[in-house]
Design a protein around this motif. Structure first.
Motif, mmCIF file in Angstrom:
data_model
loop_
_atom_site.group_PDB
_atom_site.id
_atom_site.type_symbol
_atom_site.label_atom_id
_atom_site.label_comp_id
_atom_site.label_asym_id
_atom_site.label_seq_id
_atom_site.Cartn_x
_atom_site.Cartn_y
_atom_site.Cartn_z
ATOM 1 N N ALA A 186 0.942 -1.057 -0.101
ATOM 2 C CA ALA A 186 0.117 -0.037 -0.154
ATOM 3 C C ALA A 186 1.025 1.160 -0.180
ATOM 4 O O ALA A 186 0.440 2.310 -0.613
ATOM 5 C CB ALA A 186 -0.924 -0.038 1.353
ATOM 6 N N SER A 187 1.827 1.006 0.574
ATOM 7 C CA SER A 187 2.868 2.397 0.814
ATOM 8 C C SER A 187 3.708 2.750 -0.408
ATOM 9 O O SER A 187 3.584 3.671 -0.992
ATOM 10 C CB SER A 187 4.065 1.877 1.897
ATOM 11 O OG SER A 187 4.813 3.246 1.649
ATOM 12 N N ILE A 188 3.915 1.428 -1.302
ATOM 13 C CA ILE A 188 4.464 1.659 -2.701
ATOM 14 C C ILE A 188 3.405 2.396 -3.585
ATOM 15 O O ILE A 188 3.597 3.198 -4.447
ATOM 16 C CB ILE A 188 5.004 0.330 -3.124
ATOM 17 C CG1 ILE A 188 6.324 -0.271 -2.172
ATOM 18 C CG2 ILE A 188 5.205 0.161 -4.494
ATOM 19 C CD1 ILE A 188 6.469 -1.424 -2.419
ATOM 20 N N ARG A 189 2.290 1.674 -3.483
ATOM 21 C CA ARG A 189 1.139 2.200 -4.512
ATOM 22 C C ARG A 189 0.860 3.705 -4.136
ATOM 23 O O ARG A 189 0.561 4.259 -5.138
ATOM 24 C CB ARG A 189 -0.017 1.272 -4.364
ATOM 25 C CG ARG A 189 0.041 0.079 -5.070
ATOM 26 C CD ARG A 189 -1.018 -1.058 -4.683
ATOM 27 N NE ARG A 189 -0.806 -2.014 -5.736
ATOM 28 C CZ ARG A 189 -1.469 -3.227 -5.263
ATOM 29 N NH1 ARG A 189 -2.254 -3.275 -4.422
ATOM 30 N NH2 ARG A 189 -1.131 -4.491 -6.461
ATOM 31 N N ASP A 190 0.773 4.033 -2.723
ATOM 32 C CA ASP A 190 0.526 5.309 -2.572
ATOM 33 C C ASP A 190 1.655 6.326 -2.970
ATOM 34 O O ASP A 190 1.304 7.384 -3.431
ATOM 35 C CB ASP A 190 0.382 5.731 -1.087
ATOM 36 C CG ASP A 190 -0.984 4.992 -0.422
ATOM 37 O OD1 ASP A 190 -1.920 4.656 -1.335
ATOM 38 O OD2 ASP A 190 -1.260 4.901 0.712
ATOM 39 N N VAL A 243 12.541 2.090 -3.940
ATOM 40 C CA VAL A 243 11.692 0.988 -3.083
ATOM 41 C C VAL A 243 11.977 1.133 -1.571
ATOM 42 O O VAL A 243 10.979 1.274 -0.826
ATOM 43 C CB VAL A 243 11.932 -0.538 -3.529
ATOM 44 C CG1 VAL A 243 11.071 -1.413 -2.945
ATOM 45 C CG2 VAL A 243 11.581 -0.558 -5.092
ATOM 46 N N ARG A 244 13.222 1.284 -1.379
ATOM 47 C CA ARG A 244 13.708 1.134 0.034
ATOM 48 C C ARG A 244 13.060 2.453 0.791
ATOM 49 O O ARG A 244 12.876 2.368 1.896
ATOM 50 C CB ARG A 244 15.255 1.448 0.247
ATOM 51 C CG ARG A 244 15.808 0.066 -0.064
ATOM 52 C CD ARG A 244 17.317 0.169 0.075
ATOM 53 N NE ARG A 244 17.568 0.036 1.528
ATOM 54 C CZ ARG A 244 18.823 0.499 1.975
ATOM 55 N NH1 ARG A 244 19.723 0.819 1.109
ATOM 56 N NH2 ARG A 244 19.074 0.614 3.308
ATOM 57 N N THR A 245 13.020 3.580 0.049
ATOM 58 C CA THR A 245 12.500 4.703 0.776
ATOM 59 C C THR A 245 10.851 4.688 0.899
ATOM 60 O O THR A 245 10.593 5.399 1.832
ATOM 61 C CB THR A 245 12.784 6.110 -0.274
ATOM 62 O OG1 THR A 245 14.204 6.021 -0.420
ATOM 63 C CG2 THR A 245 12.463 7.205 0.149
ATOM 64 N N TYR A 246 10.209 4.219 -0.020
ATOM 65 C CA TYR A 246 8.913 4.143 0.037
ATOM 66 C C TYR A 246 8.026 3.084 0.291
ATOM 67 O O TYR A 246 6.791 3.175 0.535
ATOM 68 C CB TYR A 246 8.324 4.801 -1.362
ATOM 69 C CG TYR A 246 8.882 6.165 -1.882
ATOM 70 C CD1 TYR A 246 8.861 7.434 -1.000
ATOM 71 C CD2 TYR A 246 9.627 6.311 -3.026
ATOM 72 C CE1 TYR A 246 9.372 8.503 -1.040
ATOM 73 C CE2 TYR A 246 10.146 7.683 -3.190
ATOM 74 C CZ TYR A 246 10.197 8.807 -2.338
ATOM 75 O OH TYR A 246 10.754 10.104 -2.753
ATOM 76 N N ALA A 247 8.699 2.041 0.571
ATOM 77 C CA ALA A 247 8.328 0.824 0.910
ATOM 78 C C ALA A 247 8.118 0.635 2.641
ATOM 79 O O ALA A 247 9.025 0.418 3.177
ATOM 80 C CB ALA A 247 8.681 -0.317 0.379
ATOM 81 N N LYS A 248 7.115 1.110 3.208
ATOM 82 C CA LYS A 248 6.989 1.287 4.583
ATOM 83 C C LYS A 248 6.108 0.299 5.149
ATOM 84 O O LYS A 248 5.087 0.001 4.643
ATOM 85 C CB LYS A 248 6.310 2.758 5.117
ATOM 86 C CG LYS A 248 7.563 3.975 4.493
ATOM 87 C CD LYS A 248 8.556 4.033 4.819
ATOM 88 C CE LYS A 248 9.597 5.059 4.469
ATOM 89 N NZ LYS A 248 11.027 5.031 4.930
#
Length: 211
Positions: free
Chosen positions: A114-118, A205-210
């Motif tokens: 969901a974090s990646i998609r946002d 990916v590392r930055t925005y995959a939470k």
């Protein structure tokens, strides 16, 4: 640790043969070939790259067949993975088709996805990912990963980046095939350059995959 001098032809022959005879009998008769032509060179290769990218996990050659319809016991390639986050990082493998490299995330939990998609939806962050992927695919990388057939729930099916939003996993891969470089120490430099070129994707990916 011995120096990496390339994967010998015997490595490709080994995987050609195991695709035809994936049995314990074949494995026991050729396990020394696996050790000298596949396992030891892979260890040396990943050790040579570890100074910049980190230590790699070298996967076991045995398949997990507990819940699989295919009960053949051995993998038809040897892979190694440098983790930079949950299920995220750099990859290299050798098999009958030659050598292949890759980067990305091969699975994501519900919150991480969901974090990646946002981030993909948002113009600045999503636009950045789009530019990274466009640059990489223009230089020979292939975008892959598991995708939904339709738009994910809660996201606009007409969104300009709907194709990226449909991804449940996202990878970029490049095949060297039978390029003579795979049999030489120069393969280290080739992979190092490609992984460096792919680092913006991994870092995105590392930055925005939470989560």
């Amino acid at each position: 640790m011995p120096e990496f001098n390339g994967f010998p032809e015997a490595a490709l022959d080994f995987y050609d043969d195991i695709e035809m005879d994936n049995t314990k009998t074949f494995w026991e008769a050729h396990k020394d070939v696996y050790r000298t032509a596949v396992a030891e060179p892979m260890k040396a290769l990943t050790a040579a790259l570890a100074d910049e990218f980190g230590e790699a996990k070298i996967y076991r050659p045995y398949r997990d067949v507990r819940f699989a319809k295919d009960k053949t016991p051995y993998k038809t390639h040897q892979g190694a993975f440098v983790a930079k986050g949950p299920s995220t990082g750099y990859y290299v493998q050798i098999g009958a088709p030659g050598v292949r490299v890759g980067v990305g995330y091969y699975e994501a939990s519900g919150p991480r996805l969901a974090s990646i998609r946002d981030a993909i939806v948002e113009d600045r962050r999503g636009g950045e990912l789009e530019r990274i992927i466009k640059k990489m695919t223009a230089s020979g990388w292939e975008l892959g990963g598991d995708k939904l057939k339709t738009a994910p729930r809660g996201y606009d099916a007409d969104h300009p980046r709907i194709d990226l939003l449909r991804h449940k996993s996202m990878t970029l891969g490049k095949s060297y095939g039978f390029d003579p470089v795979i049999h030489t120490p120069e393969l280290i430099d080739r992979i190092r350059a490609d992984w460096r070129a792919a680092t913006p994707f991994v870092e995105w990916v590392r930055t925005y995959a939470k989560g």
